[in-house]
Write a protein that holds these residues in place. Structure first.
Motif, PDB file in Angstrom:
ATOM      1  N   ILE A 168       0.850  -1.195   0.000  1.00 11.88           N
ATOM      2  CA  ILE A 168       0.000   0.000   0.000  1.00 11.88           C
ATOM      3  C   ILE A 168       0.886   1.246   0.000  1.00 11.88           C
ATOM      4  O   ILE A 168       0.593   2.226  -0.679  1.00 11.88           O
ATOM      5  N   ASP A 169       1.991   1.197   0.734  1.00 12.23           N
ATOM      6  CA  ASP A 169       2.924   2.327   0.792  1.00 12.23           C
ATOM      7  C   ASP A 169       4.050   2.237  -0.219  1.00 12.23           C
ATOM      8  O   ASP A 169       4.553   3.261  -0.683  1.00 12.23           O
ATOM      9  N   THR A 170       4.481   1.015  -0.559  1.00  9.88           N
ATOM     10  CA  THR A 170       5.680   0.864  -1.379  1.00  9.88           C
ATOM     11  C   THR A 170       5.408   0.597  -2.850  1.00  9.88           C
ATOM     12  O   THR A 170       6.296   0.744  -3.676  1.00  9.88           O
ATOM     13  N   GLY A 171       4.185   0.171  -3.175  1.00 11.11           N
ATOM     14  CA  GLY A 171       3.907  -0.279  -4.530  1.00 11.11           C
ATOM     15  C   GLY A 171       4.436  -1.692  -4.721  1.00 11.11           C
ATOM     16  O   GLY A 171       5.052  -2.276  -3.829  1.00 11.11           O
ATOM     17  N   ASP A 172       4.169  -2.240  -5.886  1.00 12.74           N
ATOM     18  CA  ASP A 172       4.582  -3.614  -6.192  1.00 12.74           C
ATOM     19  C   ASP A 172       5.904  -3.605  -6.943  1.00 12.74           C
ATOM     20  O   ASP A 172       6.178  -2.709  -7.736  1.00 12.74           O
ATOM     21  N   THR A 173       6.708  -4.608  -6.669  1.00 14.77           N
ATOM     22  CA  THR A 173       7.925  -4.857  -7.439  1.00 14.77           C
ATOM     23  C   THR A 173       7.785  -6.238  -8.046  1.00 14.77           C
ATOM     24  O   THR A 173       7.413  -7.190  -7.355  1.00 14.77           O
ATOM     25  N   ILE A 174       8.081  -6.364  -9.322  1.00 14.05           N
ATOM     26  CA  ILE A 174       7.963  -7.647  -9.995  1.00 14.05           C
ATOM     27  C   ILE A 174       8.815  -8.691  -9.266  1.00 14.05           C
ATOM     28  O   ILE A 174       9.925  -8.391  -8.802  1.00 14.05           O
ATOM     29  N   VAL A 175       8.294  -9.880  -9.140  1.00 11.07           N
ATOM     30  CA  VAL A 175       8.932 -10.940  -8.372  1.00 11.07           C
ATOM     31  C   VAL A 175      10.320 -11.278  -8.912  1.00 11.07           C
ATOM     32  O   VAL A 175      11.174 -11.761  -8.179  1.00 11.07           O
ATOM     33  N   TYR A 176      10.581 -10.994 -10.172  1.00 12.34           N
ATOM     34  CA  TYR A 176      11.856 -11.357 -10.782  1.00 12.34           C
ATOM     35  C   TYR A 176      12.937 -10.294 -10.591  1.00 12.34           C
ATOM     36  O   TYR A 176      14.060 -10.468 -11.039  1.00 12.34           O
ATOM     37  N   ALA A 177      12.612  -9.202  -9.920  1.00 12.39           N
ATOM     38  CA  ALA A 177      13.617  -8.177  -9.626  1.00 12.39           C
ATOM     39  C   ALA A 177      14.682  -8.775  -8.718  1.00 12.39           C
ATOM     40  O   ALA A 177      14.391  -9.618  -7.867  1.00 12.39           O
TER      41      ALA A 177
ATOM     42  N   ALA B  79       5.387 -20.605  -1.794  1.00 14.27           N
ATOM     43  CA  ALA B  79       5.300 -21.365  -3.044  1.00 14.27           C
ATOM     44  C   ALA B  79       4.154 -20.842  -3.905  1.00 14.27           C
ATOM     45  O   ALA B  79       4.322 -20.614  -5.112  1.00 14.27           O
ATOM     46  N   LEU B  80       3.003 -20.624  -3.295  1.00 13.78           N
ATOM     47  CA  LEU B  80       1.853 -20.147  -4.059  1.00 13.78           C
ATOM     48  C   LEU B  80       2.056 -18.711  -4.536  1.00 13.78           C
ATOM     49  O   LEU B  80       1.684 -18.357  -5.662  1.00 13.78           O
ATOM     50  N   ASP B  81       2.663 -17.887  -3.686  1.00 16.12           N
ATOM     51  CA  ASP B  81       2.933 -16.493  -4.055  1.00 16.12           C
ATOM     52  C   ASP B  81       3.884 -16.419  -5.252  1.00 16.12           C
ATOM     53  O   ASP B  81       3.711 -15.582  -6.139  1.00 16.12           O
ATOM     54  N   ARG B  82       4.872 -17.295  -5.282  1.00 16.06           N
ATOM     55  CA  ARG B  82       5.819 -17.306  -6.400  1.00 16.06           C
ATOM     56  C   ARG B  82       5.217 -17.953  -7.647  1.00 16.06           C
ATOM     57  O   ARG B  82       5.533 -17.584  -8.775  1.00 16.06           O
ATOM     58  N   ALA B  83       4.340 -18.925  -7.438  1.00 19.46           N
ATOM     59  CA  ALA B  83       3.780 -19.661  -8.577  1.00 19.46           C
ATOM     60  C   ALA B  83       2.767 -18.851  -9.366  1.00 19.46           C
ATOM     61  O   ALA B  83       2.728 -18.921 -10.603  1.00 19.46           O
ATOM     62  N   MET B  84       1.922 -18.081  -8.680  1.00 15.30           N
ATOM     63  CA  MET B  84       0.782 -17.466  -9.365  1.00 15.30           C
ATOM     64  C   MET B  84       1.170 -16.530 -10.505  1.00 15.30           C
ATOM     65  O   MET B  84       0.564 -16.607 -11.586  1.00 15.30           O
ATOM     66  N   PRO B  85       2.165 -15.653 -10.348  1.00 15.18           N
ATOM     67  CA  PRO B  85       2.532 -14.822 -11.505  1.00 15.18           C
ATOM     68  C   PRO B  85       2.981 -15.660 -12.705  1.00 15.18           C
ATOM     69  O   PRO B  85       2.666 -15.336 -13.850  1.00 15.18           O
ATOM     70  N   ALA B  86       3.701 -16.742 -12.438  1.00 15.31           N
ATOM     71  CA  ALA B  86       4.137 -17.612 -13.527  1.00 15.31           C
ATOM     72  C   ALA B  86       2.950 -18.335 -14.161  1.00 15.31           C
ATOM     73  O   ALA B  86       2.894 -18.490 -15.381  1.00 15.31           O
TER      74      ALA B  86
ATOM     75  N   GLU C 166      15.265 -19.667 -11.756  1.00 14.15           N
ATOM     76  CA  GLU C 166      16.128 -19.428 -10.599  1.00 14.15           C
ATOM     77  C   GLU C 166      15.396 -18.709  -9.471  1.00 14.15           C
ATOM     78  O   GLU C 166      15.635 -18.979  -8.299  1.00 14.15           O
ATOM     79  N   ARG C 167      14.501 -17.801  -9.819  1.00 13.54           N
ATOM     80  CA  ARG C 167      13.819 -16.984  -8.807  1.00 13.54           C
ATOM     81  C   ARG C 167      12.652 -17.716  -8.138  1.00 13.54           C
ATOM     82  O   ARG C 167      12.469 -17.617  -6.941  1.00 13.54           O
ATOM     83  N   ILE C 168      11.872 -18.444  -8.928  1.00 11.23           N
ATOM     84  CA  ILE C 168      10.684 -19.071  -8.348  1.00 11.23           C
ATOM     85  C   ILE C 168      10.841 -20.556  -8.063  1.00 11.23           C
ATOM     86  O   ILE C 168      10.122 -21.098  -7.234  1.00 11.23           O
ATOM     87  N   GLY C 169      11.762 -21.211  -8.734  1.00  9.97           N
ATOM     88  CA  GLY C 169      11.911 -22.653  -8.560  1.00  9.97           C
ATOM     89  C   GLY C 169      12.200 -23.091  -7.132  1.00  9.97           C
ATOM     90  O   GLY C 169      11.465 -23.924  -6.575  1.00  9.97           O
ATOM     91  N   PRO C 170      13.245 -22.556  -6.491  1.00 13.60           N
ATOM     92  CA  PRO C 170      13.560 -23.011  -5.128  1.00 13.60           C
ATOM     93  C   PRO C 170      12.428 -22.814  -4.113  1.00 13.60           C
ATOM     94  O   PRO C 170      12.103 -23.758  -3.386  1.00 13.60           O
TER      95      PRO C 170
END
Length: 196
Positions: free
Chosen positions: A75-84, A134-141, A164-168
């Motif tokens: 809400i304060d920071t905005g979103d950053t793409i998970v792959y950053a 796991a679910l948070d990383r999976a959904m964008p993909a 590399e970013r979402i697999g582990p």
């Protein structure tokens, strides 16, 4: 009682701002980007659906709670793409400050349980937190797989960077989900759905 109720109402109106935090993925079939509230709602429901089948030893209610609060700092920071890959330390400190502000709006002590769920998610040490991650990383993909790599192509995200970013975290929190996704990501690479 009316002061306490007003604090809860103020909190509900404050978190409504999450609907205005735009993300990088589009819902399948729509020509707009999803917002962070939609993302949180979607993965919370996914957790309820998957937990009994894929993670029977986790407390699904705690997972849902974590998923509903995990992005409130945005809400304060905005979103950053998970792959950053850069600036995560600063970003997480800013999100934590936002969490303190948002939950601080509640009557004394009432935000503690919600704050604890956010902290548990961030630490990713419990089975519930790993499943939530796991679910948070999976959904964008999963959205990208449904949209022929829309945000990967728009943001120049490579197959290697995604894996590399979402697999582990997906493999650590929900191995069956990663076993499902990995070949789909490889197929998407063959179809040219990734950025440079």
């Amino acid at each position: 009682m009316s002061d306490t109720m007003q604090a809860w109402v103020d909190f509900a109106l404050e978190i409504d701002a999450l609907k205005g935090v735009e993300r990088k993925s589009k819902p399948p079939g729509l020509d707009r980007y999803e917002n962070a509230a939609e993302h949180s709602w979607q993965i919370a429901l996914l957790a309820l659906a998957l937990a009994p089948q894929l993670a029977p030893d986790v407390d699904a209610a705690r997972v849902v709670g974590m998923l509903l609060v995990h992005d409130l700092g945005e809400i304060d920071t905005g979103d950053t793409i998970v792959y950053a890959t850069e600036g995560w330390t600063e970003r997480k400190a800013a999100e934590e400050a936002a969490i303190e502000r948002i939950f601080g709006r509640l009557p004394a002590g009432r935000g503690d349980a919600l704050r604890a769920l956010w902290q548990e998610f961030e630490a990713a040490e419990t089975p519930e937190a790993r499943f939530a991650h796991a679910l948070d990383r999976a959904m964008p993909a999963l959205l990208n797989l449904a949209n022929e790599g829309q945000s990967w192509r728009e943001n120049g995200i490579s197959h290697q960077r995604v894996v590399e970013r979402i697999g582990p975290p997906i493999e650590a929190g929900c191995p069956a989900l990663w076993a499902y996704m990995k070949p789909k990501l490889d197929q998407a690479k063959d179809q040219g759905w990734f950025g440079a």
